[in-house]
Design an enzyme around this catalytic site. Structure first.
Site, PDB file in Angstrom:
ATOM      1  N   GLY A 610       0.821  -1.204   0.000  1.00 39.08           N
ATOM      2  CA  GLY A 610       0.000   0.000   0.000  1.00 39.08           C
ATOM      3  C   GLY A 610       0.847   1.243   0.000  1.00 39.08           C
ATOM      4  O   GLY A 610       2.047   1.202  -0.246  1.00 39.08           O
ATOM      5  N   GLY A 612       1.291   5.102   2.170  1.00 38.00           N
ATOM      6  CA  GLY A 612       0.921   5.830   3.377  1.00 38.00           C
ATOM      7  C   GLY A 612       0.907   7.314   3.141  1.00 38.00           C
ATOM      8  O   GLY A 612       0.835   7.796   2.011  1.00 38.00           O
ATOM      9  N   GLY A 613       0.986   8.085   4.250  1.00 33.39           N
ATOM     10  CA  GLY A 613       0.884   9.525   4.155  1.00 33.39           C
ATOM     11  C   GLY A 613       2.018  10.164   3.392  1.00 33.39           C
ATOM     12  O   GLY A 613       1.868  11.248   2.857  1.00 33.39           O
ATOM     13  N   GLY A 615       4.630   7.915   1.681  1.00 31.22           N
ATOM     14  CA  GLY A 615       5.428   6.998   0.886  1.00 31.22           C
ATOM     15  C   GLY A 615       4.780   5.653   0.704  1.00 31.22           C
ATOM     16  O   GLY A 615       3.609   5.444   1.027  1.00 31.22           O
ATOM     17  N   VAL A 617       4.326   1.538   1.293  1.00 33.09           N
ATOM     18  CA  VAL A 617       4.353   0.639   2.437  1.00 33.09           C
ATOM     19  C   VAL A 617       4.728  -0.760   1.949  1.00 33.09           C
ATOM     20  O   VAL A 617       4.131  -1.279   0.998  1.00 33.09           O
ATOM     21  CB  VAL A 617       2.994   0.593   3.157  1.00 33.09           C
ATOM     22  N   ASP A 726      -6.340  13.504   9.878  1.00 39.19           N
ATOM     23  CA  ASP A 726      -6.504  12.779   8.614  1.00 39.19           C
ATOM     24  C   ASP A 726      -7.291  11.491   8.858  1.00 39.19           C
ATOM     25  O   ASP A 726      -6.876  10.405   8.445  1.00 39.19           O
ATOM     26  CB  ASP A 726      -5.142  12.477   7.990  1.00 39.19           C
TER      27      ASP A 726
END
Length: 911
Positions: A610, A612-613, A615, A617, A726
Site C-alpha cells: 500500500g 501511506g501519508g 510513501g 508501504v 486525517d
C-alpha cells in the site's frame, strides 16, 4: 390525601400544650405536615407545567378549565395574527369543549402558530380538527374530502383529510425543538379552506421516545388501550403527559379481557412511562388460539409514510403458578422481530417493532411457543411514522428571534408567521440569502406606522445589508447599535421625527462610501463643532470601494512576499533545529534501524502492500519472524522529513490497543522509514469499496470496528490532547480477527483543550471539515466530522465523493435520501437487510450529528463511543434472538376491523 381540616386540629393541639419544649417540637412537626400538604398541592399543579392548551377560535381573552381533564385552555389570539373565528353548526355536537369553535384561514396560503418552547427539549404536539359545517358549504364528503397540509416547523407533518363533518380528527407528533419556538403551520392545497379546532403542546421527559431527535420527529398513526370492558379514553391526569389512549372495541366471543388492580411497577428509566390504567388491562384469546395479529394500512392522507415504528406494551396481569407459563415470539410480516418474549408480572415492559413500507398492509403477530401454557397478551400499542426534519432550511435562530422581537416591540400586524425565509412563503418586506441556514439580509418597514425609538432588536439581525425604516413616526436619537451592524450597506431613516446627532462611526462609513445613509435633518438637529459631522445624505461611491479593495490586496501581496523572503533566509536553520528537537522527543524504547537492516526485513523492498501519508508501504519480517509494515519515504515527497519526524514522535508518545503500534524507525541519511505492526486484513476502506470489498462485513462487524476506532480517537482527544487531522476509512486498519486500529498519525498535531489551533489546511478531500476549510481553525470536532463521513461510508458502502454526471458528497447524498423518507435506499445493499432497523436509525442519526456544518453542534468522540455502544447492543440482541428462535405451531384465524385501518386478529396460520 391531605385535607385542610387537619391544619386547625394541629394548631389546636399545640395551643393547649403547656410544655414549651414540647410545644416547639410539635410546632416543627406541624410545619412539616403543612409543608408536605403544600408540596403535594404544588406538585399536582406543577404537573401541567409547560402545557400549552389552545382553544382555537375561542373569543379573545378566553380562559377556562376543562371539566374532564382539569387542563386550562386559552384562546389563540396571542399565538397567531391571521384567520377568522367560527362556531360549528349547532346541528353538530362537539365531543370536546375545544372543538365547538375553530379558526379558519380563507385568505393566506400559509398560516402558522408560534409556540414558545425550550431549545433541545422534547414535546408532544397535538392538532385537532372538527369541521362541523362551520361555513355551511358542506365541504367534508367521502367523495370530495376537505384537505390541507399540516407542517411542523418547515417539515411536512401530514395532509389533513376530512371526510366526515361530525368526526373529530386528532393528529400528534413527537418532536425535539431545534430552537426556542415550534411552528405549527396550515397550508392551503386548493382542496378547501384550512381550519383548526385545538392545538396542544405537552413537554416530555428526555428519556421518553428515545428515537426522536432534532433530525427526526415521529407522527402517530394510532395509540390503543387493550382490555377495558367499556368505552373509556385514557389521558391527563391518568397520563401525566396527556397522551390519548383510545379504547379498542373487541368481540367478546374471540377475545377476553384480563385485568388487575395491582400497581404496575414502572422502571425509572422506562422509555414510555405508560399509565397504570392502561397496563392494568389486556386482551388475550378466549380459546386455544395462539396467534395475535395486529395489522394496519398506509393512511391515504399521509404523504411521507415510508416506515413505521411500533411499540408493544405488555405486562403479565396474572400471578402464574409453577406449571403455568406465557411465552411467545413477535413477528413482523413473517419475519421474527423478538423471540421468546415473556412478560413480567405487574412490571411494565415493551418491545419495538420497526419496519418499512413493503406493501400497503403491515402485520405484527404474537406467536405462542410450544412450551407455553398460556396464549399471548397485549396491553397497549403505539405506532408512529418518522418525519425527516428539514432543520437546515430553518432561518438562523438569532434572525428569527430578532425579527419576532421587532414585530412584538412595534406590535406589527402582518402575516408574519412561520419561517421568515421559507422559499415558498416569504414574509412581506423581508428578503433572505440562499445560505443553509438562510439569513435575513433585507428588511423594509417603510410606511408601517412604527412609533417610538429605534428598537435595539434590529442588532440581532447579524447579516442584514439593507434596513428601510423610512416614513414612520420614529423619534429620539439614532442609536449607537446601528453602527455595530457591520454588514449594513443601506440605512434609510428618512421621513421620521428623529433628533440629535448621527453616531460618528455611521458618518465615517458613509463618508468612505461603505454605507448609503439616508436621514432628514430638522431644525432641532444637534450640530457638532464641524459641519462634516452633521446629518447628511450620501450614496455609495463604488469606485472608492474598488480602490480600497485593490489597496488591501496589494498590501496583502507585499506581506506574503516579505514573509516568503524571511522563510527562505531562516527556514533551513529552523528546520535543522526543529528536527533535532523532534528526534530528542522520540521515545527511547522505539528501535532505530539503518537502511541495510530495512532491506533485509523487506527482502529488498520486494512486496508492496500500500501507500501511506508520505510513501510506499512494504511487507516484511523481523529476525524473530514478527510481521511488520515498513513505510518508506519517496523522493518526490517534499515534506518527507517533517512528516516523518511528526509521525514517529506521535506514535512513540501514544499507546492504546486501538492505535497502530510503532516498532521502530529509520533515519539513515536520505533514507527515512517507519516500521509498525502489520495488520493482515488491510483497511476498512478495502472492505467497503476497495480490493477486499467482495468479502462483505456484516452490520455487527462494522459497528464493532467503528466502536474500536472511535475509542482510539477519544483517547487521542481526551488523553493526549491530540487531533489526528486525517481520519479516513483507509487509516482504520484491521487485524486478523477484524480488530480495528487507527493509523497514520503523520498529520496529527498537539492542541490546547481550551484554545483552537490555526494551521495549514491538511487532510484528504471528502473527509475535511467544512468549517475547518473556511476558517483554518482546527479542533477535535474536525476529527468528529471526518469520522461522521466514515459512518456514512459504512452504512451506505459508498465512497466519500460519488462521481457521476455530477459529483456529490456522501453527506448530501444521505440527507437527500433521508428527506425522501427511505432508509432502504441509504443502507448498503450487500447487507441484504440483515440488521436491526433501530440500530441503523440510531447509527444514521449519529452520522448526521457528526457531520453538522457547525462544529459546536457536533458530539464529542466520547459521545460517539456511547452512541455506537448502544447501536451495537441493539444489533447483538437481534442476533441472539435470531439464534434462539423456536419452531412455530399451527394456528386458527379470526379478524376484527377498527377505525384508521387498524385490526386485531387471532389467526390459524402454519409457519
Amino acid at each position: 390525601m391531605y385535607t385542610t381540616n387537619s391544619i386547625p386540629i394541629c394548631f389546636l393541639y399545640i395551643t393547649n400544650n403547656q410544655n414549651r419544649n414540647f410545644l416547639k417540637m410539635k410546632v416543627s412537626w406541624c410545619f412539616l405536615v403543612i409543608s408536605a400538604i403544600c408540596a403535594a398541592i404544588i406538585e399536582g399543579q406543577a404537573s401541567m407545567q409547560g402545557f400549552i392548551s389552545i382553544d382555537c377560535g375561542a373569543p379573545s381573552g378566553t380562559r377556562y378549565q376543562d371539566n374532564s381533564t382539569g387542563i386550562f385552555y386559552v384562546s389563540d389570539d396571542s399565538y397567531i395574527d391571521t384567520g377568522t373565528n367560527y362556531r360549528i353548526d349547532p346541528k353538530y355536537t362537539s365531543p370536546s369543549n375545544q372543538a365547538s369553535t375553530l379558526r379558519s384561514f380563507p385568505n393566506e396560503t400559509r398560516n402558522c402558530y408560534t409556540l414558545n418552547v425550550t431549545e433541545g427539549a422534547k414535546y408532544l404536539v397535538r392538532a385537532t380538527f372538527l369541521y362541523g359545517n362551520y361555513d355551511r358549504k358542506k365541504m367534508a364528503q367521502t367523495g370530495t374530502p376537505l384537505q390541507f397540509d399540516l407542517y411542523i416547523d418547515t417539515s411536512l407533518w401530514l395532509r389533513v383529510n376530512v371526510t366526515d363533518a361530525s368526526n373529530e380528527y386528532a393528529h400528534e407528533v413527537i418532536t425535539v425543538a431545534t430552537n426556542d419556538w415550534i411552528w405549527v403551520c396550515l397550508v392551503d392545497t386548493n382542496a378547501g379552506t384550512p381550519f383548526i379546532s385545538a392545538l396542544e403542546l405537552r413537554p416530555l421527559n428526555r428519556n421518553l421516545y428515545g428515537y426522536a431527535s432534532s433530525y427526526r420527529s415521529y407522527a402517530i398513526l394510532f395509540r390503543l388501550n387493550y382490555g377495558p370492558t367499556e368505552s373509556v379514553t385514557i389521558r391527563y391526569p391518568d397520563d401525566q403527559y396527556d397522551r390519548i389512549w383510545a379504547w379498542y372495541q373487541y368481540d367478546t366471543t374471540i377475545l377476553k379481557s384480563i385485568n388487575t388492580k395491582e400497581n404496575i411497577t414502572l422502571n425509572w428509566v422506562d422509555s414510555f412511562q405508560v399509565p397504570n390504567s392502561v397496563l392494568q388491562t389486556a386482551l388475550t384469546p378466549v380459546s386455544s388460539q395462539n396467534l395475535t395479529t395486529v395489522s394496519y394500512d398506509d393512511p391515504s392522507n399521509n404523504l411521507n409514510f415510508r416506515a413505521y415504528y411500533a411499540i408493544l406494551h405488555m405486562t403479565e396481569l396474572q400471578e402464574l403458578s409453577e406449571n403455568q407459563s406465557r411465552q411467545y415470539d413477535i413477528y413482523l410480516n413473517d419475519e421474527i422481530s423478538e423471540p421468546a418474549f415473556m412478560p413480567k408480572y405487574c412490571k411494565a415492559d415493551h418491545r419495538y417493532v420497526y419496519g418499512y413500507e413493503t406493501s400497503s398492509h403491515n402485520v405484527i403477530t404474537l406467536v405462542k411457543l410450544h412450551n407455553s401454557t398460556l396464549p399471548p397478551i397485549l396491553n397497549g400499542m403505539e405506532v408512529y411514522w418518522p418525519i425527516t426534519m428539514e432543520i437546515n432550511q430553518v432561518t438562523t435562530a438569532s434572525d428569527v428571534r430578532g425579527i419576532m422581537a421587532v414585530k412584538a416591540d412595534y406590535q406589527i400586524i402582518r402575516n408574519w408567521n412561520g419561517d421568515p425565509c421559507s422559499p415558498n412563503f416569504s414574509w412581506h418586506g423581508v428578503s433572505c440569502n440562499g445560505d443553509k441556514p438562510p439569513q435575513i439580509t433585507s428588511l423594509n418597514l417603510s410606511y408601517s406606522g412604527l412609533s417610538g425609538e429605534i428598537s435595539d432588536f434590529f442588532a440581532k439581525l447579524k447579516s442584514i445589508t439593507n434596513l428601510d425604516l423610512s416614513h414612520n413616526n420614529l423619534s429620539g436619537d439614532i442609536p449607537e447599535l446601528l453602527a455595530g451592524m457591520s454588514t449594513l450597506q443601506v440605512l434609510n431613516l428618512s421621513g421620521n421625527h428623529l433628533n440629535g446627532h448621527v453616531p460618528e462611526i455611521l458618518l465615517k462609513r458613509n463618508s468612505t462610501g461603505l454605507l448609503f445613509l439616508l436621514v432628514d435633518c430638522y431644525a432641532n438637529c444637534e450640530a457638532n463643532s464641524n459641519k462634516s459631522s452633521m446629518v447628511f445624505i450620501k450614496r455609495i461611491n463604488k469606485s472608492s470601494i474598488v480602490i480600497i479593495v485593490i489597496s488591501a490586496a496589494v498590501a496583502a501581496v507585499v506581506t506574503v512576499i516579505v514573509g516568503l523572503f524571511l522563510l527562505l533566509i531562516f527556514g533551513r536553520r529552523r528546520r535543522r533545529k526543529g528536527n533535532v528537537e523532534q528526534e530528542s522527543q522520540i521515545h527511547s524504547e522505539v528501535k532505530q534501524f539503518n537502511h541495510e537492516e530495512l532491506k533485509d526485513i523487506t527482502n529488498n523492498f520486494s512486496r508492496t502492500i500500500g501507500s501511506g501519508g508520505f510513501g510506499i508501504v512494504y511487507h516484511g519480517y523481523l529476525k524473530n519472524q514478527t510481521e511488520v509494515a515498513v513505510k518508506a519515504c519517496t523522493l518526490e515527497s517534499t515534506q518527507a522529513n517533517k512528516q516523518f519526524l511528526a509521525e514517529v514522535r506521535s506514535l512513540s508518545l501514544v499507546h492504546h490497543r486501538n492505535l497502530v503500534r510503532l516498532v521502530g524507525y529509520c533515519k539513515d541519511g536520505v533514507y527515512l522509514a517507519v516500521v509498525y505492526e502489520y495488520l493482515p486484513r488491510g483497511s476498512l476502506f478495502d472492505h467497503l469499496k476497495g480490493k477486499d470489498s467482495s468479502s462483505t462485513l456484516n452490520w455487527r462487524m462494522r459497528l464493532n470496528i467503528l466502536l474500536e476506532a472511535a475509542q482510539a480517537l477519544d483517547y487521542l482527544h481526551t488523553g493526549c490532547g491530540m487531533v489526528h487531522r486525517d481520519v479516513k476509512s483507509s487509516n482504520i486498519l484491521l487485524g486478523q480477527n477484524f480488530e480495528a486500529k487507527v493509523s497514520d498519525l503523520g498529520l496529527a498535531r498537539m492542541f490546547s483543550a481550551d484554545v483552537n489551533s490555526i494551521m495549514t489546511l491538511s487532510g484528504t478531500p471528502g473527509y475535511i471539515d467544512p468549517e475547518y476549510q473556511l476558517t483554518f481553525t482546527l479542533n477535535e470536532k474536525s476529527d468528529v466530522y471526518s469520522f461522521g463521513v466514515i459512518l456514512m461510508e459504512v452504512v451506505t458502502g459508498e465512497r466519500p465523493i460519488l462521481m457521476g454526471r455530477e459529483s456529490i458528497h456522501i453527506v448530501n447524498l444521505v440527507r437527500e435520501k433521508l428527506a425522501q423518507g427511505g432508509l432502504d435506499d441509504v443502507v448498503d445493499s450487500r447487507l441484504e437487510g440483515a440488521y436491526d432497523s433501530d440500530s441503523v436509525w440510531k447509527f444514521v442519526e449519529l452520522a448526521m450529528m457528526c457531520t453538522r456544518d457547525e462544529s459546536a453542534n457536533r458530539p464529542t468522540m466520547a459521545d460517539v463511543v456511547v452512541h455506537l455502544k448502544d447501536c451495537l447492543q441493539i444489533e447483538e440482541q437481534r442476533q441472539r434472538g435470531k439464534q434462539e428462535a423456536s419452531e412455530k405451531s399451527d394456528m386458527n384465524t379470526c379478524s376484527i376491523s377498527t377505525p384508521h385501518s387498524v385490526s386485531v386478529s387471532f389467526a390459524s396460520d402454519s409457519r
